[in-house]
Design an enzyme around this catalytic site. Structure first.
Site, PDB file in Angstrom:
ATOM      1  N   TYR A 181      31.855  44.681  42.170  1.00 32.77           N
ATOM      2  CA  TYR A 181      31.175  45.848  42.730  1.00 32.77           C
ATOM      3  C   TYR A 181      29.882  45.455  43.444  1.00 32.77           C
ATOM      4  O   TYR A 181      29.369  46.203  44.264  1.00 32.77           O
ATOM      5  CB  TYR A 181      30.853  46.881  41.635  1.00 32.77           C
ATOM      6  CG  TYR A 181      32.067  47.515  40.974  1.00 32.77           C
ATOM      7  CD1 TYR A 181      33.350  47.310  41.469  1.00 32.77           C
ATOM      8  CD2 TYR A 181      31.929  48.319  39.861  1.00 32.77           C
ATOM      9  CE1 TYR A 181      34.462  47.870  40.857  1.00 32.77           C
ATOM     10  CE2 TYR A 181      33.036  48.893  39.242  1.00 32.77           C
ATOM     11  CZ  TYR A 181      34.296  48.660  39.747  1.00 32.77           C
ATOM     12  OH  TYR A 181      35.394  49.221  39.137  1.00 32.77           O
ATOM     13  N   LYS A 216      40.781  37.524  32.966  1.00 34.83           N
ATOM     14  CA  LYS A 216      42.068  37.241  33.621  1.00 34.83           C
ATOM     15  C   LYS A 216      42.056  35.744  33.969  1.00 34.83           C
ATOM     16  O   LYS A 216      42.162  35.349  35.126  1.00 34.83           O
ATOM     17  CB  LYS A 216      42.190  38.132  34.876  1.00 34.83           C
ATOM     18  CG  LYS A 216      43.539  38.129  35.542  1.00 34.83           C
ATOM     19  CD  LYS A 216      44.617  38.874  34.794  1.00 34.83           C
ATOM     20  CE  LYS A 216      45.943  38.757  35.513  1.00 34.83           C
ATOM     21  NZ  LYS A 216      47.107  39.089  34.688  1.00 34.83           N
ATOM     22  N   ASP A 222      45.297  42.673  31.355  1.00 37.15           N
ATOM     23  CA  ASP A 222      46.504  43.498  31.413  1.00 37.15           C
ATOM     24  C   ASP A 222      47.057  43.741  30.011  1.00 37.15           C
ATOM     25  O   ASP A 222      47.465  44.850  29.652  1.00 37.15           O
ATOM     26  CB  ASP A 222      47.572  42.887  32.350  1.00 37.15           C
ATOM     27  CG  ASP A 222      47.660  41.378  32.256  1.00 37.15           C
ATOM     28  OD1 ASP A 222      46.858  40.765  31.520  1.00 37.15           O
ATOM     29  OD2 ASP A 222      48.539  40.786  32.908  1.00 37.15           O
ATOM     30  N   ASP A 236      35.008  49.006  33.590  1.00 30.67           N
ATOM     31  CA  ASP A 236      35.050  50.344  34.188  1.00 30.67           C
ATOM     32  C   ASP A 236      36.393  51.009  33.860  1.00 30.67           C
ATOM     33  O   ASP A 236      36.463  52.143  33.370  1.00 30.67           O
ATOM     34  CB  ASP A 236      34.879  50.184  35.714  1.00 30.67           C
ATOM     35  CG  ASP A 236      34.701  51.518  36.413  1.00 30.67           C
ATOM     36  OD1 ASP A 236      34.558  52.538  35.725  1.00 30.67           O
ATOM     37  OD2 ASP A 236      34.709  51.527  37.658  1.00 30.67           O
ATOM     38  N   ASP A 256      37.285  53.938  30.573  1.00 35.70           N
ATOM     39  CA  ASP A 256      37.846  55.274  30.822  1.00 35.70           C
ATOM     40  C   ASP A 256      39.139  55.461  30.026  1.00 35.70           C
ATOM     41  O   ASP A 256      39.380  56.526  29.449  1.00 35.70           O
ATOM     42  CB  ASP A 256      38.126  55.486  32.313  1.00 35.70           C
ATOM     43  CG  ASP A 256      36.920  56.098  33.023  1.00 35.70           C
ATOM     44  OD1 ASP A 256      35.815  56.035  32.449  1.00 35.70           O
ATOM     45  OD2 ASP A 256      37.084  56.640  34.118  1.00 35.70           O
TER      46      ASP A 256
END
Ligand code: NAD
Length: 361
Positions: free
Chosen positions: A142, A191, A223, A247, A251
């Site tokens: 980001y 990852k 994942d 992020d 959620d």
């Protein structure tokens, strides 16, 4: 112990829910012999109305000078048409940057009394859901370079994912220290089978592990983590991860616990001074009606005691009181079961009941 708390009531339901959290803190101070002094700070729409600025420097200065900051919520339709740089939410971004908070910590906890509100199967929920996601907040993809250019007659976009060892180390420490204050299990999510930044992440986490021998460190690919959060969330205590993975996972984690009105959060930086706030917004649709759920804000105050003031017993005292009130069947409208089999209360009454149930362990 004496602590100075900067208090941002903000807009919409912010003042109502923060007032209840302060009443809870006052009672905790009485019970445990502490002194909490409050400094009012204007931020958001109310600051735009008063100063023409969502967070003037003199208000930010009050936050930086405090031991911690408690925030309700900002924003609302009244300020929807002000220019982008002047929007209430800009105050929030300026506050996070000004305080240098690089770690966002969001608990995913299911209250057994509200288990029906979870979209997960009862057999999974019954094993318990109680973990925290520690998310790196001001680095990663980001904040990398973003560019879109023409190549061979078509548009190509590139977003840079960059982390330095020090950026990873400082969020890693928050992860380990959070685990030390909880169940002493830290899961580092990355990852590393594909990304260089993740391989560096994993290396730094394992170097840090030597400094925290009391914490059990495990690794998980992002994942797989997304699957495990819905398959068996009871396995997690603390998850530490980079900005974008955090992020998305946070959620997902908040969804499995039920109501938005129940969830607190903290943002921490290099100093102990943190920013504590519920994850919901200013709920203008129910503002001023004494029907908002104050529990997310009250639990944010409990997080402040636990993580910024090292007052674990006092934090437990608040969480136990919330649990007792839910067990006794009291609910605000947002957490009322579909069968209506509960006692409906407003914001002030919910606060009063929680205070009544605060007992020194
Ligand atoms: P919201 O979280 O304010 O509300 C979403 C829904 O949840 C509404 O129906 C609301 O009534 C309900 N709700 C939220 N908190 C509740 C509580 N404590 N008790 C009972 N019900 C509750 O999100 P929104 O409607 O998208 O945003 C409203 C305003 O809040 C916008 O201006 C937005 O920019 C702002 N906002 C601020 C923050 C913040 O200050 N950190 C975060 C998100 C949104």
């Amino acid at each position: 112990m004496r602590k100075n708390i900067a208090v941002i009531r903000g807009d919409g339901i912010g003042p109502e829910i923060v007032d209840q959290a302060l009443l809870v803190l006052n009672r905790v101070a009485e019970l445990y012999g502490h002194e909490f002094a409050y400094t009012d700070v204007d931020m958001g729409g109310c600051a735009i109305d008063k100063y023409g600025d969502p967070l003037p420097q003199h208000e930010l200065d009050k936050c930086c000078a405090a031991d911690s900051v408690l925030l309700g919520a900002v924003g609302g339709p009244k300020w929807n048409d002000v220019p982008g740089s002047m929007r209430p939410e800009k105050g929030l971004l300026r506050l996070r940057a000004g305080m240098g908070v690089y770690s966002n910590n969001r608990p995913a906890k299911i209250w057994p009394q509200l288990a029906d509100a979870s979209p997960l199967k009862k057999s999974i929920v019954d094993k318990g859901i109680d973990f925290i996601i520690v998310r790196e907040l001001i680095g990663g993809i980001y904040f990398g370079k973003h560019e879109t250019f023409e190549e061979n007659g078509e548009k190509v976009s590139v977003d840079e994912l960059r982390y330095s060892e020090e950026e990873i180390r400082r969020i890693g420490r928050i992860g380990f220290e959070t685990a030390q204050k909880r169940g002493k299990k830290l899961c580092s999510v990355e990852k590393s089978n594909v990304l260089d930044s993740s391989r560096l992440w994993k290396k730094v986490m394992h170097e840090l592990a030597a400094e925290y021998p009391d914490v059990e460190l495990s690794d998980m690919l992002v994942d797989n983590c997304a699957m495990q959060i819905v398959k068996d969330p009871s396995q997690f205590d603390v998850i530490v991860t980079e900005n974008m993975f955090g992020d998305i996972l946070s959620d997902e984690a908040s969804m499995i616990t039920g109501s938005i009105g129940m969830i607190p959060s903290s943002s921490l930086g290099a100093t102990g001074c943190g920013l504590y706030e519920p994850i919901h917004g200013s709920a203008p649709d129910i503002a001023g009606q004494d029907i908002a759920n104050p529990i997310g804000t009250i639990l944010s105050a409990a997080m402040m005691l636990r993580f910024s003031f090292s007052m674990a017993e006092e934090a437990d005292c608040i969480e136990n009181a919330v649990s007792a009130v839910l067990t006794a069947g009291y609910r605000t409208g947002d957490i009322l079961p579909a069968d209506g089999n509960a006692t409906k209360v407003g914001c002030r009454e919910m606060g009063r009941l929680i205070i009544e149930n605060l007992t020194k362990g």
